[in-house]
Design an enzyme around this catalytic site. Structure first.
Site, mmCIF file in Angstrom:
data_model
loop_
_atom_site.group_PDB
_atom_site.id
_atom_site.type_symbol
_atom_site.label_atom_id
_atom_site.label_comp_id
_atom_site.label_asym_id
_atom_site.label_seq_id
_atom_site.Cartn_x
_atom_site.Cartn_y
_atom_site.Cartn_z
ATOM 1 N N ILE A 6 -15.077 -11.211 -4.192
ATOM 2 C CA ILE A 6 -14.116 -10.165 -3.804
ATOM 3 C C ILE A 6 -12.844 -10.341 -4.626
ATOM 4 C CG2 ILE A 6 -12.855 -9.114 -1.888
ATOM 5 C CD1 ILE A 6 -14.791 -10.599 0.013
ATOM 6 N N ASN A 87 -11.914 -4.765 -5.994
ATOM 7 C CA ASN A 87 -10.834 -4.225 -5.154
ATOM 8 C C ASN A 87 -9.440 -4.394 -5.772
ATOM 9 O OD1 ASN A 87 -9.358 -3.759 -2.389
ATOM 10 N ND2 ASN A 87 -8.764 -5.810 -3.051
ATOM 11 N N TYR A 154 -3.099 5.409 -13.073
ATOM 12 C CA TYR A 154 -3.876 5.100 -11.869
ATOM 13 C C TYR A 154 -5.076 6.058 -11.728
ATOM 14 C CZ TYR A 154 -4.712 3.816 -6.974
ATOM 15 O OH TYR A 154 -5.283 3.365 -5.809
ATOM 16 N N LYS A 158 -9.022 4.814 -12.047
ATOM 17 C CA LYS A 158 -9.943 4.986 -10.909
ATOM 18 C C LYS A 158 -11.102 5.916 -11.270
ATOM 19 C CE LYS A 158 -8.160 2.353 -7.734
ATOM 20 N NZ LYS A 158 -8.871 1.157 -7.301
ATOM 21 N N THR A 191 -0.391 -1.230 2.959
ATOM 22 C CA THR A 191 -0.383 -2.478 2.168
ATOM 23 C C THR A 191 0.841 -2.488 1.252
ATOM 24 O OG1 THR A 191 -1.544 -1.473 0.324
ATOM 25 C CG2 THR A 191 -2.921 -2.438 2.062
HETATM 26 P P1 NDP Z 1 -2.133 -4.699 -2.570
HETATM 27 O O1 NDP Z 1 -1.048 -4.546 -3.585
HETATM 28 O O2 NDP Z 1 -1.779 -4.932 -1.166
HETATM 29 O O3 NDP Z 1 -3.154 -5.849 -3.025
HETATM 30 C C1 NDP Z 1 -3.629 -5.885 -4.332
HETATM 31 C C2 NDP Z 1 -4.559 -7.064 -4.496
HETATM 32 O O4 NDP Z 1 -4.937 -7.103 -5.875
HETATM 33 C C3 NDP Z 1 -3.913 -8.376 -4.148
HETATM 34 O O5 NDP Z 1 -4.824 -9.237 -3.524
HETATM 35 C C4 NDP Z 1 -3.497 -8.923 -5.501
HETATM 36 O O6 NDP Z 1 -3.529 -10.335 -5.485
HETATM 37 C C5 NDP Z 1 -4.607 -8.388 -6.400
HETATM 38 N N1 NDP Z 1 -4.105 -8.281 -7.760
HETATM 39 C C6 NDP Z 1 -3.093 -7.518 -8.205
HETATM 40 N N2 NDP Z 1 -2.865 -7.755 -9.497
HETATM 41 C C7 NDP Z 1 -3.757 -8.713 -9.862
HETATM 42 C C8 NDP Z 1 -4.015 -9.393 -11.077
HETATM 43 N N3 NDP Z 1 -3.302 -9.146 -12.175
HETATM 44 N N4 NDP Z 1 -5.013 -10.304 -11.105
HETATM 45 C C9 NDP Z 1 -5.724 -10.569 -10.004
HETATM 46 N N5 NDP Z 1 -5.530 -9.960 -8.816
HETATM 47 C C10 NDP Z 1 -4.554 -9.037 -8.765
HETATM 48 O O7 NDP Z 1 -2.983 -3.368 -2.737
HETATM 49 P P2 NDP Z 1 -4.073 -2.695 -1.766
HETATM 50 O O8 NDP Z 1 -4.689 -3.690 -0.889
HETATM 51 O O9 NDP Z 1 -3.468 -1.482 -1.219
HETATM 52 O O10 NDP Z 1 -5.130 -2.188 -2.858
HETATM 53 C C11 NDP Z 1 -6.454 -2.670 -2.926
HETATM 54 C C12 NDP Z 1 -7.305 -1.627 -3.589
HETATM 55 O O11 NDP Z 1 -7.337 -0.450 -2.787
HETATM 56 C C13 NDP Z 1 -6.789 -1.191 -4.961
HETATM 57 O O12 NDP Z 1 -7.881 -1.025 -5.843
HETATM 58 C C14 NDP Z 1 -6.154 0.154 -4.690
HETATM 59 O O13 NDP Z 1 -6.130 0.975 -5.811
HETATM 60 C C15 NDP Z 1 -7.073 0.687 -3.590
HETATM 61 N N6 NDP Z 1 -6.501 1.740 -2.794
HETATM 62 C C16 NDP Z 1 -5.422 1.488 -1.984
HETATM 63 C C17 NDP Z 1 -4.892 2.496 -1.220
HETATM 64 C C18 NDP Z 1 -3.736 2.281 -0.304
HETATM 65 O O14 NDP Z 1 -3.306 3.260 0.328
HETATM 66 N N7 NDP Z 1 -3.230 1.076 -0.162
HETATM 67 C C19 NDP Z 1 -5.451 3.872 -1.262
HETATM 68 C C20 NDP Z 1 -6.576 4.012 -2.143
HETATM 69 C C21 NDP Z 1 -7.075 2.975 -2.862
HETATM 70 P P3 NDP Z 1 -2.452 -11.275 -6.191
HETATM 71 O O15 NDP Z 1 -1.138 -10.561 -6.153
HETATM 72 O O16 NDP Z 1 -2.503 -12.529 -5.362
HETATM 73 O O17 NDP Z 1 -2.975 -11.472 -7.568
#
Ligand code: NDP
Length: 251
Positions: A6, A87, A154, A158, A191
């Site tokens: 994940i 994700n 974005y 996607k 989030t």
């Molecule tokens: P968050 O910003 O809350 O979390 C993003 C996650 O991605 C974190 O665990 C972060 O971990 C990881 N991440 C970010 N940059 C990196 C990197 N460079 N390398 C490795 N890991 C990375 O976002 P969401 O939980 O909201 O988003 C999760 C997914 O859901 C995304 O694909 C987003 O596009 C999608 N989505 C979200 C929506 C929303 O309303 N929130 C709506 C539609 C889709 P860390 O910082 O520890 O690296």
């Protein structure tokens, strides 16, 4: 044993999905720059093996060695299922196209598009001779289908991931041990990504007020609720290979 790789499980939706998958018959192999103490603690309580691989997914150069390393944890022939959840992602940069910073665009596409492609490629290669259920879940967005002012990166990333998943499905037809793929838009979730959206400059993202209103009227979905639905879908017969859907049309 079922194995789940994940990305972005340190917080937000990815953490929500991972929390829902905690089970003593599951192994969670999580990729992010950070990690989740909550996930670690609950995993210990549920006797579920969780390992974090700290990696910046915007750097494509280490993705193959990372996956080789992750697969050392997986005993393919004894596994009931191996799953990849793409994700991790970001909404930034949010900007009109003429204002793009080339480096920021590159970093975005490396994280949101190239990383899922390379992770999927490694997943398919490393599971080629394994006959259990093999699934890739791509976390999509309404932005894959609909253009948004200021979200050129974005929306493009996607849409690209959606199409890539469909291409995988096309290639896997007729394989003896096919990998199934599905893209799922998860709804609008409370989030850090939503915090980032609400803090963008309105001139770069003219729909900002809509997202502020959704938050203030309590309409954002909790990551745990969205995570539960996605985890359920991943393991169910509703997982339809080669398709793109919105979780709100499923549950
Ligand atoms: P968050 O910003 O809350 O979390 C993003 C996650 O991605 C974190 O665990 C972060 O971990 C990881 N991440 C970010 N940059 C990196 C990197 N460079 N390398 C490795 N890991 C990375 O976002 P969401 O939980 O909201 O988003 C999760 C997914 O859901 C995304 O694909 C987003 O596009 C999608 N989505 C979200 C929506 C929303 O309303 N929130 C709506 C539609 C889709 P860390 O910082 O520890 O690296």
């Amino acid at each position: 044993m079922k194995y789940f790789i994940i990305t972005g499980a340190s917080k937000g939706l990815g953490e929500g999905i991972a929390l829902e998958l905690l089970d003593e018959n599951h192994t969670l192999l999580c990729i992010a720059r950070g990690s989740s103490e909550k996930l670690r603690q609950l995993a210990a309580a549920k006797n579920c093996r969780v390992r974090f691989f700290n990696y910046d997914l915007s750097d494509h150069t280490g993705i193959n060695p990372l996956m080789d390393n992750i697969f050392k944890q997986i005993q393919g022939e004894q596994s009931e299922g191996i799953y990849l959840v793409n994700n991790a992602g970001t909404v930034k940069p949010v900007a009109r196209v003429e204002d793009y910073d080339a480096e920021a665009v590159k970093t975005h596409l490396h994280l949101n598009l190239l990383a899922p492609m390379l992770l999927s490629a490694a997943f398919i290669r490393l599971t080629k001779d394994v006959s259990c259920t093999k699934r890739i879940l791509n976390i999509s967005s309404g932005a894959a289908q609909n253009p948004y002012y200021g979200w050129g990166c974005y929306c493009t990333g996607k849409a690209g991931v959606d199409m890539f998943g469909r291409c995988i499905s096309e290639e896997q037809q007729g394989e003896p041990n096919p990998v199934e793929t599905m893209g799922v838009a998860p709804g609008i979730i409370d989030t850090d990504m939503q915090t980032a959206i609400r803090s963008t400059d309105e001139r770069a993202f003219i729909h900002k007020q809509k997202f502020v209103d959704l938050k203030e009227s309590g309409q954002l979905i909790a990551p745990a609720i969205a995570g539960k639905k996605l985890a359920k879908l991943l393991l169910s017969d509703l997982f339809k290979d080669g398709t793109i859907t919105d979780i709100r049309d499923t549950y």
